[in-house]
Scaffold this motif. Sequence first.
Motif, PDB file in Angstrom:
ATOM      1  N   LEU A  31       0.827  -1.204   0.000  1.00 35.71           N
ATOM      2  CA  LEU A  31       0.000   0.000   0.000  1.00 35.71           C
ATOM      3  C   LEU A  31       0.863   1.256   0.000  1.00 35.71           C
ATOM      4  O   LEU A  31       0.593   2.217  -0.734  1.00 35.71           O
ATOM      5  N   SER A  32       1.924   1.257   0.808  1.00 35.54           N
ATOM      6  CA  SER A  32       2.812   2.424   0.883  1.00 35.54           C
ATOM      7  C   SER A  32       3.499   2.680  -0.460  1.00 35.54           C
ATOM      8  O   SER A  32       3.576   3.825  -0.921  1.00 35.54           O
ATOM      9  N   PRO A  72      -4.438  -2.078 -12.677  1.00 35.80           N
ATOM     10  CA  PRO A  72      -4.332  -2.949 -13.854  1.00 35.80           C
ATOM     11  C   PRO A  72      -2.920  -3.060 -14.414  1.00 35.80           C
ATOM     12  O   PRO A  72      -2.571  -4.073 -15.027  1.00 35.80           O
ATOM     13  N   GLU A  73      -2.107  -2.018 -14.215  1.00 36.25           N
ATOM     14  CA  GLU A  73      -0.747  -2.021 -14.758  1.00 36.25           C
ATOM     15  C   GLU A  73       0.276  -2.587 -13.772  1.00 36.25           C
ATOM     16  O   GLU A  73       1.428  -2.811 -14.142  1.00 36.25           O
ATOM     17  N   ALA A  74      -0.139  -2.815 -12.529  1.00 37.23           N
ATOM     18  CA  ALA A  74       0.801  -3.274 -11.497  1.00 37.23           C
ATOM     19  C   ALA A  74       1.136  -4.750 -11.692  1.00 37.23           C
ATOM     20  O   ALA A  74       0.300  -5.545 -12.138  1.00 37.23           O
ATOM     21  N   ASP A  75       2.355  -5.104 -11.332  1.00 39.07           N
ATOM     22  CA  ASP A  75       2.842  -6.475 -11.479  1.00 39.07           C
ATOM     23  C   ASP A  75       2.470  -7.283 -10.231  1.00 39.07           C
ATOM     24  O   ASP A  75       2.897  -6.952  -9.128  1.00 39.07           O
ATOM     25  N   LEU A  92      -2.263  -7.558  -4.300  1.00 42.00           N
ATOM     26  CA  LEU A  92      -2.896  -6.663  -5.271  1.00 42.00           C
ATOM     27  C   LEU A  92      -4.424  -6.728  -5.208  1.00 42.00           C
ATOM     28  O   LEU A  92      -5.099  -5.698  -5.275  1.00 42.00           O
ATOM     29  N   LYS A  93      -4.980  -7.948  -5.082  1.00 45.41           N
ATOM     30  CA  LYS A  93      -6.438  -8.087  -5.068  1.00 45.41           C
ATOM     31  C   LYS A  93      -7.046  -7.393  -3.858  1.00 45.41           C
ATOM     32  O   LYS A  93      -8.094  -6.758  -3.947  1.00 45.41           O
ATOM     33  N   ARG A  94      -6.367  -7.527  -2.724  1.00 46.67           N
ATOM     34  CA  ARG A  94      -6.895  -6.869  -1.534  1.00 46.67           C
ATOM     35  C   ARG A  94      -6.752  -5.350  -1.627  1.00 46.67           C
ATOM     36  O   ARG A  94      -7.613  -4.609  -1.148  1.00 46.67           O
ATOM     37  N   LEU A  95      -5.675  -4.884  -2.245  1.00 45.32           N
ATOM     38  CA  LEU A  95      -5.514  -3.442  -2.471  1.00 45.32           C
ATOM     39  C   LEU A  95      -6.682  -2.895  -3.281  1.00 45.32           C
ATOM     40  O   LEU A  95      -7.285  -1.878  -2.927  1.00 45.32           O
TER      41      LEU A  95
END
Length: 651
Positions: free
Chosen positions: A58-59, A416-419, A426-429
């Motif tokens: 998150l940070s 969508p662009e994050a690895d 990522l899903k929880r973010l």
Amino acid sequence: MSAPTVPVDIVRKDGSDYRAIKEGKATILVPHGAKIGEDRKEVQQVFYNPIQQYNRDLSVLAIKTYGEQRSEEREQARRLRNQKLALKNAKKRKREHEPTPDELPAELGPKVEVTNAPEEPRVQDSSKATHPFKIFDALSASGLRALRYAHELPFVTEVVANDLSESAAKTIQFNVAHNGLEDKIKVTNEDALAYLYRNIADGLSKRDRRGEPIKGNQFDVIDLDPYGTAAPFFDAAVQAVRQDGGLLCITCTDSALWAGHSYCEKTFALYGGIPVHGGFTHEAGLRLILNAVATSAARYGLTIEPQLSLSIDFYTKLFVKVTKSQHAVKFLAAKTMLLYNCDAGCGSWYTQPLMKAKETPNKNGTGTFFKHVMAQGPGSDRKCDHCGWRMHINGPMYAGHIHSQDFVKRMLKQIPEADPATYGTLKRLEGMLQTVLDEYIPSQEQQEHGEPLEGDLALAECDRTPFYIHPSRLAKTLACPIPPFNTLRGAILHLGYQAGRSHCSPGSIKTDAPWSVIWHIMTEWIRQKAPLKPGRVKPSLARWKILNDAGLIPEHEADEENEKAEEGEKKDQVEEEGDQVMEHGLDESTGAKSNEANGNEASDTYPSLASKLLFNSELEHKGRLSKGPKISRYQQNPTANWGPLTKASRH
């Protein structure tokens, strides 16, 4: 949801074996056999908690969003400067080369082109320009967070990784070398407060030709992630971060204080406010911490703008912009509130602003300005209007919006662009950020404008829905079955109010409906769908008055108890006669609480609402949130004995 998988390899270096733990693009080495985060109930030699990977993901994502937003602002400012400079040069050339009437020849010849005119200012391509971007990781522990910042944020030019522990500083330096980041990460072994205050002092002692302090020592981002409270660092952090919109990242893991009611005196000592005892205690904790940061900043003419404020698992995570503005600081009192809370009774609450920012017309009639005046109070009677139980006071706490819609939307665009290999959560973010967007309930002014408020209107705006309600707690108060989420939300929408959800608790509802409407919906739910069971309602319980006012108590029982209540009221009146109206803000003619005092609009009465509400499938359908891709909105405990773990040992 299971705990994040931590890749572990054995690495031999300098004749010793180490465990290589990879997270994101960074790798930390810990001595083989050392106790670390996955070992429970043990003192750790290297502090690492895999559960907090979400915190670090998150940070990184938030700072990436902030850095790109700041780059856009710099580019926009550069273009504006160039436009002004070009216009200035054009006017100058015109004055220098345009002949005056006296200089014009008698017979005009052919126009002569001036060849020695100054060239247009050359504009440097911003994509090639490198702006300094400094991050201070105040309590770095293993250095993992600093390593990830240096690896994953392309615009970062320097990260200062600091820790008070000498062994931790050596571990950080060891890991920095292993990651090949000596050119970006500077490791320091100091008290974080001493380091920050020394930087502040150095900046104040160095001034430019105009006498202004040189800002070279200020950090673009300061990350405060201690074991426990971050409150001791607020004063230094607000001064040491850039004062033209620098970012503070604040983590507080002392939830027993800001989300509990057992250590109120300690909470007040740290955060300057009293915590809430009730179902919305975690959101109140966010506002207590934000108020502590805001008051620390205001002493130096600084104002805060919360970008994202989250209650996550056992800690809070705040991202706050800090800006120098004496004008904005004047609005802080109007954005600070007390809370009157019926925590021991029905759970109703009312807010009480400390001051009021009142929009006032200019004398010449050309516009308006905001006048800062005393607020009327109190916002509640001594006893709750709905159940008759005693009200308690909490706060003061921050009353403004705790998220920036624009910032959250920018973060969501990054998803969508994050690895997924870099961001393991990522899903929880995505789920939590989407839930944060669902929290927002626009004010009437916001709805009229249709766009985000700007200028003084934005500074004066408070959050009209600072806390959430929960169907299970409402049902517990009235001793009835829990109404389904969609049914309760549909009823609120049907009566003309707004309703969203809160990221703090699954099944929670954010709404601008007043408490009288909430209790009307619940009593109608009982009347139509869930008749009361005999023996569940007694005069000594908070639910008695709510149900009696709704006509759900048998008439003969109500008459007997009303007679007893009248006798008790007469006795109380003798003891308190003469001061109730003055002390509690009651209207002398009706005894009703002033709606203007607490900022709540007058609500519809029970009789006028009775014909408007029918619990059926249509109402339930109305309450369904729009369907989209399935996302993970709320975290479930991933492991046994799950929590913040123990501190790392000094040696």
